[in-house]
Design an enzyme around this catalytic site. Structure first.
Site, PDB file in Angstrom:
ATOM      1  CE  LYS A   1     104.478  50.742 -19.637  1.00 27.73           C
ATOM      2  NZ  LYS A   1     103.783  49.262 -19.274  1.00 27.73           N
TER       3      LYS A   1
ATOM      4  CB  SER B   1     103.914  49.338 -15.438  1.00 26.75           C
ATOM      5  OG  SER B   1     103.737  48.945 -16.807  1.00 26.75           O
TER       6      SER B   1
ATOM      7  CB  SER C   1     100.877  47.444 -17.508  1.00 23.54           C
ATOM      8  OG  SER C   1     101.769  47.028 -16.352  1.00 23.54           O
TER       9      SER C   1
END
Lengths: 467, 467
Positions: free
Chosen positions: B73, B147, B171
């Site tokens: 990420k 997210s 997330s």
């Protein structure tokens, strides 16, 4: 007549047939002799106290605090007595005891009244009160210390064997040092905060003043107990003190980190105590105390002052003149602080805490001067802020770092003022500190009075003779 | 050609003589086929990836992640790749890997690129990005979840056996549920936050997406390790999963506490999973989830949003248009919050936490729906806030309460959308959750495909066949 001022002496007197009524009567006479209107904000009426003494019936040795009178700082609830936290407009009238007081009462102890304090437990001097300032028990020129001023003074006078204070920045230690007694600040959460007016709710604890370490620890052991209703309670037990360490590894502030603000006798006193510890087998290692000082600084300069504000925000906005002007100034700083400030402070504390934990990792405990120097009431009249800040030099960081502490008297200084050091341990090390502090007081007593008999065996208790 | 998408399959392939270069080549081909420009913000160039694959040399079975490609990420540093957190103006160019990435690389894994996310990891939808939104791997009409959108999607496509996300509000779990894969959110502090762009620094953790529970746990075990430089690290170990509980005591939200926002198939799916658990010996007890919902509510409505603001305050004031408008609106609320708000929130959380701990006391773990319902990209275009809030119904409280969680796919719903539940345990119970979640996925697989052979013995691993 003599008033026993340790638990052991009092217990022995009860076993010999003295009555609680007689003790209570002597206590009230002693208080009248002392004649200090600053000690108590609320003293229970004599008739009630004598009736409570009588109601105990025959001596019950199974109750660990049977017939023991004690005083309670006026930010802790006692059923039937007002709780004002030193601010009349804030006064509440609790119908039930604070959780800790209830446990003491159950053990046979009798609360005699509510003691004066720096208003809202905000201060380390004892002078921030709308009531008369309690007189320091040893020297009326110097401040009594705070915020638990009345509780420290009343124990120092030998009126009661113990009294309850609270401790956020050092309110359970600084006044002990200034009055030459023991101040025990337990690990956060060990004693319930139920029925206590918060100062900084994340950093508060009830504390104990007593004449010796054993008494302070015993009282704390009775008070401690998990209170599920207190969100900050922790399931800790006040375990019986362990055997002493043969060669404790002690960290102390190094030369560059020591701060005495010009009081050379205080520096000498600290050195002498370390020498005593060394002679008794301790390994003393000076460490950089910078990170501890940095943490101490955060307590009043950082966002934590908003915790104090949270307690009195409504009163402060609606009736500002009800609050002591110095307290108002100190706590009022919170108004300008943002949530961003709060979290940035929390992050910085976490980083400093990590650093401090690493510095402490190789040691059994820390030893520091309890206070860096003495201040007179005149000093405080001239500047109500700076002396107060300086007094917290060796105390302010302790609760922020989740440590426990025990303040003990050592040999008096050359000028006769009380010597004092504070042992500081990790969370949960309360029993360890009690053992080590007790050994230190025995060692110091041996030095102060070299004609004394040999050090008592480990299973004896060292009893201070007073009163 | 087939791309092994579990660690066991990939390892077997390597043992059989396939080269990392071949795997990397297949992976890049697969990515080209998927043709989703929303997944990666930065993909390493092929030449470099192939060179890194070649540099591994001969198969080294002693390195637990030898030759395993993974995605990261874009709020986690990988040396030599930019870290933008989804905001170009915020981009930094780290010279060193995040602590966790370095451990994975040391174990033989190869980071292939940086994945898209809701900007600054603020969101649960995946649509709050200035880049193209990653397409949900199962149904492009529904949101990918966030997210950690890109990391979840790339694992769901079978491109890499695992990917790193982060998890503050959910997330690491919500996008796992929306893409039908496993999402492991370890106990806070188990994995270092070194080299991670914070969202809420007191509540963040790196998380892992994988195809099965064993892989997620194994990756987490490699990453975990105490990092003294991270003030929020804790000395936890990812212990090997224990033996399964014969009759786990599981708490679930009671009827009145369940929230599906009108999605009856989601309700049916959850009931069916509980029925499976019950049939396998679990004792299921519905409890009042009110206090958990109250905690969840605090994450965005309370002062914790100031933690997010602390990360981007300077950028937000100097260059507001650099920030995604929805993100700016959500985080901008922190500007009006005081330190008083922050501490009052902290107190309220402490009280709710006490309540939740008591509710959990008699149970081994909780099981909840991972998400209450599905939302389409069109739903988010119409209202970027409400669907996002609703998606956090069963995730937002977990880090505030210091719990660990494991999201696992269960049988698909009647409409073909992925079923998913999340197991939630106490801090440190990561191993326990892995065991129980693994057993649940085996049980569910047994139901979904009744023709399958008998449940594997405890020492076998259940391997999902894919790709």
């Amino acid at each position: 007549e003599d008033l026993p001022c340790t638990l052991a002496d009092l217990r022995a007197a009860y076993a010999d047939g003295i009555t609680p009524r007689a003790v209570m009567t002597a206590l009230l006479a002693r208080l009248a002799d002392i004649d200090d209107p600053g000690i108590f904000i609320h003293l229970e009426v004599a008739q009630t106290l004598l009736a409570q003494a009588d109601a105990l019936g025959a001596f019950d040795p199974a109750r660990p605090l049977w017939g023991v009178p004690f005083a309670v700082k006026d930010n802790i609830d006692v059923a039937g007595m007002p709780t004002s936290a030193g601010c009349e407009a804030f006064t509440r009238y609790p119908q039930t005891d604070a959780f800790a007081v209830a446990r003491l009462r159950e053990a046979g102890a009798i609360p005699i009244g509510k003691t004066n304090l720096d208003q809202f437990a905000t201060g380390l001097v004892g002078t921030r009160t709308p009531h008369p300032v309690p007189r320091n028990a040893l020297d009326p020129a110097i401040v009594p210390g705070g915020s638990s001023s009345g509780s420290a003074v009343v124990v120092a006078h030998g009126v009661v064997p113990f009294a309850l204070g609270t401790d956020t920045a050092g309110s359970g230690r600084v006044p002990a040092a200034l009055n030459g007694i023991v101040g025990l600040k337990p690990t956060l959460g060990a004693v319930s905060a139920g029925g206590v007016v918060p100062a900084c709710r994340t950093l508060d604890t009830i504390s104990v003043f007593a004449r010796n370490v054993e008494d302070a620890h015993a009282v704390c052991a009775v008070m401690a107990g998990y209170d599920a209703a207190d969100a900050y309670a922790r399931p800790l037990r006040m375990a019986p003190p362990p055997a002493p360490l043969p060669a404790p590894r002690i960290a102390v502030p190094d030369h560059a980190s020591l701060r005495f603000f010009g009081d050379s006798l205080q520096a000498e006193s600290f050195s002498a105590t370390l020498e005593t510890l060394r002679r008794r087998g301790a390994e003393i290692t000076p460490i950089d105390f910078g990170p501890f000082h940095d943490v101490a600084q955060m307590l009043y300069d950082g966002a934590w002052v908003a915790e104090r504000y949270s307690v009195i925000a409504e009163l402060m906005e609606s009736e500002p003149e009800a609050i002591h002007p110095v307290t108002r100034e100190v706590i009022g700083k919170a108004r300008g602080m943002s949530a961003l400030d709060a979290f940035r402070g929390i992050y910085r504390l976490a980083e400093l805490r990590r650093h401090c934990v690493q510095l402490m990792a190789d040691f059994d405990y820390l030893v520091v001067p309890s206070i860096p120097r003495f201040y007179s009431c005149a000093d405080l009249a001239a500047d109500p802020i700076t002396p107060n800040s300086n007094l917290g030099t060796y105390t302010n960081f302790v609760n922020l770092l989740d440590l426990c502490a025990l303040t003990v008297p050592v040999a008096p200084r050359e000028d006769g003022r009380p010597g004092s050091v504070t042992l500081i341990g990790r969370a949960g090390a309360d029993g360890r500190l009690a053992t080590e502090a007790s050994r230190l007081t025995r060692a110091v007593a041996g030095i102060a009075a070299p004609a004394m008999p040999a050090e008592p065996a480990d299973d004896e208790m060292a009893i201070a003779v007073c009163g």
